[in-house]
Design an enzyme around this catalytic site. Sequence first.
Site, PDB file in Angstrom:
ATOM      1  CB  VAL A 105      -2.061   7.469 -10.930  1.00 52.96           C
ATOM      2  CG1 VAL A 105      -0.763   7.001 -10.309  1.00 52.96           C
ATOM      3  CG2 VAL A 105      -2.538   8.785 -10.325  1.00 52.96           C
ATOM      4  N   GLY A 120       3.003   8.493  -6.358  1.00 51.60           N
ATOM      5  CA  GLY A 120       3.461   9.799  -5.876  1.00 51.60           C
ATOM      6  C   GLY A 120       4.449   9.626  -4.743  1.00 51.60           C
ATOM      7  CE1 TYR A 125      -6.939  16.866  -2.216  1.00 50.85           C
ATOM      8  CE2 TYR A 125      -7.901  17.741  -0.198  1.00 50.85           C
ATOM      9  CZ  TYR A 125      -6.941  16.967  -0.839  1.00 50.85           C
ATOM     10  OH  TYR A 125      -6.001  16.292  -0.102  1.00 50.85           O
ATOM     11  CG  ASN A 176       0.907   9.599  -1.396  1.00 51.27           C
ATOM     12  OD1 ASN A 176       0.543  10.185  -0.385  1.00 51.27           O
ATOM     13  ND2 ASN A 176       1.794  10.134  -2.248  1.00 51.27           N
TER      14      ASN A 176
HETATM   15  P1  NAD Z   1       2.553  16.623  -2.584  1.00 50.32           P
HETATM   16  O1  NAD Z   1       2.011  17.592  -3.579  1.00 50.32           O
HETATM   17  O2  NAD Z   1       3.825  16.915  -1.888  1.00 50.32           O
HETATM   18  O3  NAD Z   1       2.672  15.173  -3.207  1.00 50.32           O
HETATM   19  C1  NAD Z   1       1.716  14.666  -4.108  1.00 50.32           C
HETATM   20  C2  NAD Z   1       2.426  13.621  -4.932  1.00 50.32           C
HETATM   21  O4  NAD Z   1       1.498  13.092  -5.899  1.00 50.32           O
HETATM   22  C3  NAD Z   1       3.606  14.212  -5.705  1.00 50.32           C
HETATM   23  O5  NAD Z   1       4.689  13.313  -5.665  1.00 50.32           O
HETATM   24  C4  NAD Z   1       3.065  14.312  -7.116  1.00 50.32           C
HETATM   25  O6  NAD Z   1       4.073  14.262  -8.108  1.00 50.32           O
HETATM   26  C5  NAD Z   1       2.159  13.092  -7.152  1.00 50.32           C
HETATM   27  N1  NAD Z   1       1.182  13.167  -8.241  1.00 50.32           N
HETATM   28  C6  NAD Z   1       0.328  14.166  -8.509  1.00 50.32           C
HETATM   29  N2  NAD Z   1      -0.382  13.877  -9.622  1.00 50.32           N
HETATM   30  C7  NAD Z   1       0.054  12.655 -10.042  1.00 50.32           C
HETATM   31  C8  NAD Z   1      -0.290  11.808 -11.117  1.00 50.32           C
HETATM   32  N3  NAD Z   1      -1.226  12.173 -12.014  1.00 50.32           N
HETATM   33  N4  NAD Z   1       0.335  10.619 -11.245  1.00 50.32           N
HETATM   34  C9  NAD Z   1       1.289  10.236 -10.361  1.00 50.32           C
HETATM   35  N5  NAD Z   1       1.659  11.002  -9.308  1.00 50.32           N
HETATM   36  C10 NAD Z   1       1.049  12.200  -9.171  1.00 50.32           C
HETATM   37  O7  NAD Z   1       1.385  16.465  -1.531  1.00 50.32           O
HETATM   38  P2  NAD Z   1       1.274  15.566  -0.219  1.00 50.32           P
HETATM   39  O8  NAD Z   1       0.835  16.479   0.853  1.00 50.32           O
HETATM   40  O9  NAD Z   1       2.460  14.724  -0.032  1.00 50.32           O
HETATM   41  O10 NAD Z   1       0.008  14.664  -0.630  1.00 50.32           O
HETATM   42  C11 NAD Z   1       0.027  13.265  -0.712  1.00 50.32           C
HETATM   43  C12 NAD Z   1      -1.391  12.746  -0.564  1.00 50.32           C
HETATM   44  O11 NAD Z   1      -1.887  13.104   0.723  1.00 50.32           O
HETATM   45  C13 NAD Z   1      -2.372  13.346  -1.579  1.00 50.32           C
HETATM   46  O12 NAD Z   1      -3.283  12.359  -1.996  1.00 50.32           O
HETATM   47  C14 NAD Z   1      -3.084  14.410  -0.773  1.00 50.32           C
HETATM   48  O13 NAD Z   1      -4.356  14.687  -1.289  1.00 50.32           O
HETATM   49  C15 NAD Z   1      -3.135  13.756   0.583  1.00 50.32           C
HETATM   50  N6  NAD Z   1      -3.330  14.685   1.693  1.00 50.32           N
HETATM   51  C16 NAD Z   1      -2.419  15.658   1.960  1.00 50.32           C
HETATM   52  C17 NAD Z   1      -2.655  16.493   3.038  1.00 50.32           C
HETATM   53  C18 NAD Z   1      -1.708  17.605   3.421  1.00 50.32           C
HETATM   54  O14 NAD Z   1      -2.076  18.442   4.270  1.00 50.32           O
HETATM   55  N7  NAD Z   1      -0.512  17.670   2.882  1.00 50.32           N
HETATM   56  C19 NAD Z   1      -3.799  16.360   3.811  1.00 50.32           C
HETATM   57  C20 NAD Z   1      -4.701  15.358   3.490  1.00 50.32           C
HETATM   58  C21 NAD Z   1      -4.443  14.508   2.433  1.00 50.32           C
END
Ligand code: NAD
Length: 240
Positions: free
Chosen positions: A60, A8, A150, A86
Amino acid sequence: MKTALITGGTKGIGKAIALAFLQQGYEVVLNYDSDEAAALAAQEEFNMMGYCPLLLRADVSDEKQVVDMFRDFFSIYGKIDVLVNNAGISQINVFQDTTPEEWDRIFGVNVKGAYLCCREVVDKMIGRGGSIINISSIWGEVGASCEVAYSASKGAVIAFTKALAKELAPSKVRVNCVSPGVIDTGMNAHLSSAEMDELINQIPLGRLGRPEEVAKACIYLAENAYVTGEVLSVGGGFAK
Ligand code: NAD
């Protein structure tokens, strides 16, 4: 040169992590699943900065796609130093409305995705060393109302990290976790400004986190050879 694959890696936190590793001099591969236009745009953005990351497509949660992606990765680089799991999806709904299909989809990406990617790199890391960094969430530590699936998936990522870290430590492979709080990315775009204000009020540092602040934690965990099995929170003091 050291190599890193970020799942991601073309949006949000993953893109910031990719940039941080590029700035550290790593050869970086950006995994993406379906949004080819965004992936090409991210690659172009990095090219304009003088970096040349590769793109590899795979969902993934799909075993065959993950196996094929790492086959391609190893045919190019032969080795991997850092894997950042990620890629993740979230969903907000009342627990009773969560269908088994939704539950499986969240666990498929957030937990099985990390397992499948780790499975492909571990043999290549054993002996020569390597660093696996899993992106969990503060909700995986404390739980969030209306995000039970989640939260459960991100809690599983933490347990997965700790167990794998113990199993692989004798083989010089380190496994750690970053647990972001509320970070300013597309994942939170659905929140209304009132909901956002309410969340910010609960954050001791009084603001959302930035993707690059999560990326800095990843660099620390990748580079510190004496840290394994840790959960590093990047949450502005949230839920401490
Ligand atoms: P985002 O939605 O901007 O990015 C998520 C990424 O994961 C995207 O590029 C998406 O295309 C990719 N993705 C989703 N499903 C996929 C798959 N099946 N195969 C390959 N890639 C896939 O969100 P983000 O905020 O950048 O999140 C990134 C990570 O951080 C995630 O694991 C999320 O749970 C975690 N996170 C985010 C936050 C927040 O507040 N933004 C907080 C805690 C944890």
